[in-house]
Design a protein around this motif. Structure first.
Motif, PDB file in Angstrom:
ATOM      1  N   PRO A 165       0.801  -1.225   0.000  1.00  0.00           N
ATOM      2  CA  PRO A 165       0.000   0.000   0.000  1.00  0.00           C
ATOM      3  C   PRO A 165       0.832   1.271   0.000  1.00  0.00           C
ATOM      4  N   LYS A 166       2.043   1.217   0.547  1.00  0.00           N
ATOM      5  CA  LYS A 166       2.842   2.439   0.606  1.00  0.00           C
ATOM      6  C   LYS A 166       3.268   2.907  -0.784  1.00  0.00           C
ATOM      7  N   LYS A 167       3.251   2.001  -1.764  1.00  0.00           N
ATOM      8  CA  LYS A 167       3.526   2.437  -3.126  1.00  0.00           C
ATOM      9  C   LYS A 167       2.388   3.308  -3.643  1.00  0.00           C
ATOM     10  N   ARG A 168       1.157   2.935  -3.280  1.00  0.00           N
ATOM     11  CA  ARG A 168       0.010   3.776  -3.657  1.00  0.00           C
ATOM     12  C   ARG A 168       0.064   5.113  -2.931  1.00  0.00           C
ATOM     13  N   ALA A 169       0.598   5.099  -1.713  1.00  0.00           N
ATOM     14  CA  ALA A 169       0.688   6.342  -0.942  1.00  0.00           C
ATOM     15  C   ALA A 169       1.656   7.331  -1.572  1.00  0.00           C
ATOM     16  N   LYS A 170       2.582   6.863  -2.398  1.00  0.00           N
ATOM     17  CA  LYS A 170       3.518   7.779  -3.054  1.00  0.00           C
ATOM     18  C   LYS A 170       2.812   8.715  -4.023  1.00  0.00           C
ATOM     19  N   THR A 171       1.609   8.337  -4.489  1.00  0.00           N
ATOM     20  CA  THR A 171       0.882   9.163  -5.441  1.00  0.00           C
ATOM     21  C   THR A 171      -0.079  10.126  -4.751  1.00  0.00           C
ATOM     22  N   ILE A 172       0.024  10.251  -3.429  1.00  0.00           N
ATOM     23  CA  ILE A 172      -0.747  11.245  -2.674  1.00  0.00           C
ATOM     24  C   ILE A 172       0.248  12.218  -2.059  1.00  0.00           C
ATOM     25  N   THR A 173       0.060  13.486  -2.298  1.00  0.00           N
ATOM     26  CA  THR A 173       1.037  14.477  -1.869  1.00  0.00           C
ATOM     27  C   THR A 173       0.363  15.590  -1.091  1.00  0.00           C
ATOM     28  N   PHE A 174       1.123  16.157  -0.161  1.00  0.00           N
ATOM     29  CA  PHE A 174       0.675  17.292   0.638  1.00  0.00           C
ATOM     30  C   PHE A 174       1.436  18.547   0.206  1.00  0.00           C
ATOM     31  N   ALA A 194      -3.442  16.308  -2.441  1.00  0.00           N
ATOM     32  CA  ALA A 194      -3.857  15.955  -3.799  1.00  0.00           C
ATOM     33  C   ALA A 194      -3.615  14.482  -4.057  1.00  0.00           C
ATOM     34  N   ASN A 195      -4.504  13.886  -4.819  1.00  0.00           N
ATOM     35  CA  ASN A 195      -4.373  12.518  -5.301  1.00  0.00           C
ATOM     36  C   ASN A 195      -3.919  12.588  -6.754  1.00  0.00           C
ATOM     37  N   LEU A 196      -2.715  12.107  -7.043  1.00  0.00           N
ATOM     38  CA  LEU A 196      -2.135  12.240  -8.371  1.00  0.00           C
ATOM     39  C   LEU A 196      -2.700  11.239  -9.362  1.00  0.00           C
ATOM     40  N   ARG A 197      -3.437  10.255  -8.887  1.00  0.00           N
ATOM     41  CA  ARG A 197      -4.090   9.294  -9.783  1.00  0.00           C
ATOM     42  C   ARG A 197      -5.563   9.647  -9.937  1.00  0.00           C
ATOM     43  N   LYS A 198      -6.147   9.204 -11.056  1.00  0.00           N
ATOM     44  CA  LYS A 198      -7.565   9.444 -11.282  1.00  0.00           C
ATOM     45  C   LYS A 198      -8.443   8.467 -10.508  1.00  0.00           C
ATOM     46  N   GLY A 279      -7.200   5.695   3.689  1.00  0.00           N
ATOM     47  CA  GLY A 279      -8.226   5.373   2.710  1.00  0.00           C
ATOM     48  C   GLY A 279      -7.958   4.029   2.081  1.00  0.00           C
ATOM     49  N   THR A 280      -8.862   3.610   1.216  1.00  0.00           N
ATOM     50  CA  THR A 280      -8.767   2.339   0.510  1.00  0.00           C
ATOM     51  C   THR A 280      -8.673   2.620  -0.978  1.00  0.00           C
ATOM     52  N   ALA A 281      -7.660   2.034  -1.624  1.00  0.00           N
ATOM     53  CA  ALA A 281      -7.478   2.236  -3.058  1.00  0.00           C
ATOM     54  C   ALA A 281      -8.608   1.570  -3.830  1.00  0.00           C
ATOM     55  N   SER A 287      -5.817  -1.018   1.874  1.00  0.00           N
ATOM     56  CA  SER A 287      -5.821   0.169   2.731  1.00  0.00           C
ATOM     57  C   SER A 287      -4.420   0.746   2.822  1.00  0.00           C
ATOM     58  N   CYS A 288      -4.327   2.050   2.863  1.00  0.00           N
ATOM     59  CA  CYS A 288      -3.025   2.700   2.979  1.00  0.00           C
ATOM     60  C   CYS A 288      -3.163   3.945   3.830  1.00  0.00           C
ATOM     61  N   GLN A 289      -2.053   4.359   4.392  1.00  0.00           N
ATOM     62  CA  GLN A 289      -1.998   5.562   5.213  1.00  0.00           C
ATOM     63  C   GLN A 289      -0.859   6.443   4.713  1.00  0.00           C
ATOM     64  N   VAL A 290      -1.163   7.716   4.534  1.00  0.00           N
ATOM     65  CA  VAL A 290      -0.169   8.695   4.099  1.00  0.00           C
ATOM     66  C   VAL A 290       0.095   9.641   5.254  1.00  0.00           C
ATOM     67  N   ARG A 291       1.359   9.942   5.501  1.00  0.00           N
ATOM     68  CA  ARG A 291       1.741  10.804   6.616  1.00  0.00           C
ATOM     69  C   ARG A 291       2.665  11.918   6.128  1.00  0.00           C
ATOM     70  N   THR A 292       2.576  13.024   6.791  1.00  0.00           N
ATOM     71  CA  THR A 292       3.523  14.120   6.599  1.00  0.00           C
ATOM     72  C   THR A 292       3.540  14.935   7.880  1.00  0.00           C
ATOM     73  N   SER A 293       4.436  15.895   7.968  1.00  0.00           N
ATOM     74  CA  SER A 293       4.540  16.701   9.187  1.00  0.00           C
ATOM     75  C   SER A 293       4.896  18.134   8.835  1.00  0.00           C
TER      76      SER A 293
END
Length: 372
Positions: A165-174, A194-198, A279-281, A287-293
């Motif tokens: 799932p963390k590979k999918r998280a790479k396409t979500i950016t803050f 933003a979600n970089l995938r459609k 969220g869920t792809a 399921s994946c989780q995206v984090r930033t700080s």
């Protein structure tokens, strides 16, 4: 040239220093290490070997992939050589008129080739097992089963690493920065995602944690105290329709930990705002989780994000990612207390033009007294 190189080195050192002070890096990795563990660290990894194989780097996966097959071929090649030697099938043994165990296995090289052909089910036809030696038949069954196990395990590891799932998280950016500005009558801290995938992220939820060092009334120092930070969009905070970039905002009210901060004290604070999106792809149902700080130096008071969504003449919606992290100054109160409690302090322009209705009077004039 040397000046630019020196500036680049200084920027890298500054970024490295900032990363060391973070608990969560901008790309979501946790900056934490464990010490004085009572049980063996290596034993713990071996006990959960599947997770260990899935999480190790690709270079080690490829190494174990090549080593497992090559080593098994070589070990079983030695066993086939030992069977051929015990039966007198080798060339230098000069045995005449006897039944061979494996046709055309007359040395170590041919034994290795027969082991490889057996485990990979190639079957060129030059070397073949005969029913003369029961031990050879048993070895053939064992090698076939072990080869199937190795093949299934390594294919499973590679497939699991590809579909992490963390590979999918790479396409979500803050956004690189967070901003504080008025929004619909409230002072808000805003972040853009933003979600970089459609393909959608189903059931997306976002929340934050403010990490800081606090002192309790009992004199206890909590190094990593966690305070919940609620984020929402205009439509609410649950089940986001994450098809286009969203601006998430946290209302700075009296219950917010940002309420006591001001424009001149924000960057002097010591805290870290960690933002989570779960969220869920839609395509893989994983399921994946995206984090930033965000640290205080990455929060801009009195700014707002530029708009990035427009509509073309053909009726299509267009997202301009060149403005994704760009901000513009807006009139904002100097502090949250001023915004909520002092009339007329809701808007302080950053260029210094405040109090547009200011009237010049003579200080020698007697004050006006209003009778009640």
């Amino acid at each position: 040239m040397f000046g630019a190189l020196n500036k680049r080195i200084q920027d890298c050192m500054a970024d490295r220093k900032t990363c060391k002070t973070r608990l969560v890096t901008k790309d979501g990795r946790c900056n934490i290490e464990y010490g004085n563990i009572k049980y063996s660290k290596h034993f713990a990894f071996l006990a959960d070997f599947w997770t260990t194989f899935v999480e190790i780097r690709w270079r080690f996966v490829l190494f174990f992939f090549i080593a497992s097959f090559t080593l098994s071929w070589f070990i079983f090649g030695l066993l086939w050589y030992w069977i051929a030697r015990s039966n007198g099938d080798l060339t230098w043994q000069n045995t005449i008129d006897h039944d061979v165990c494996v046709d055309n296995v007359v040395g170590l090289t041919t034994a290795f080739l027969y082991s490889l052909e057996t485990q990979t089910t190639i079957g060129y036809g030059g070397r073949a097992l005969t029913p003369t030696c029961p031990g050879a038949v048993a070895l053939l069954v064992i090698q076939s089963l072990l080869g199937a196990i190795i093949n299934c395990f390594m294919c499973g590891v590679i497939l699991s690493k590809i579909s992490l799932p963390k590979k999918r998280a790479k396409t979500i950016t803050f956004s690189n920065m967070a901003v504080i500005s008025p929004k619909k009558g409230s002072l808000c801290l805003s972040i853009r995602v933003a979600n970089l995938r459609k393909t959608l992220m189903i059931g997306s939820q976002i929340y934050g944690k403010l990490l800081r060092t606090t002192n309790t009334p009992d004199g206890e120092t909590i190094i990593m105290d966690q305070v919940n930070i609620d984020f929402m969009v205009d439509a609410g905070k649950d089940n986001l329709f994450f098809i286009c970039p969203l601006t998430l905002f946290h209302i700075i009210d009296k219950s917010s930990p940002f309420f006591e901060m001001a424009v001149d004290t924000l960057h002097k604070q010591e805290f870290e705002l960690v933002v989570f999106l779960e969220g869920t792809a839609e395509s893989t149902s994983s399921s994946c989780q995206v984090r930033t700080s965000f640290i205080p130096q990455e929060i801009m008071w009195g700014y707002n994000f530029l708009p990035i969504i427009s509509r073309s003449k053909e009726g299509k919606y267009r997202v301009d990612f060149s403005n994704f992290s760009k901000v513009v100054p807006v009139a904002t109160a100097h502090c949250a207390y001023c915004f909520h409690n002092i009339k007329g302090h809701h808007h302080h322009a950053r260029d210094g033009h405040v109090n547009q209705g200011f009237e010049v009077i003579d200080i020698n004039d007697p004050p006006t007294v209003t009778k009640i």
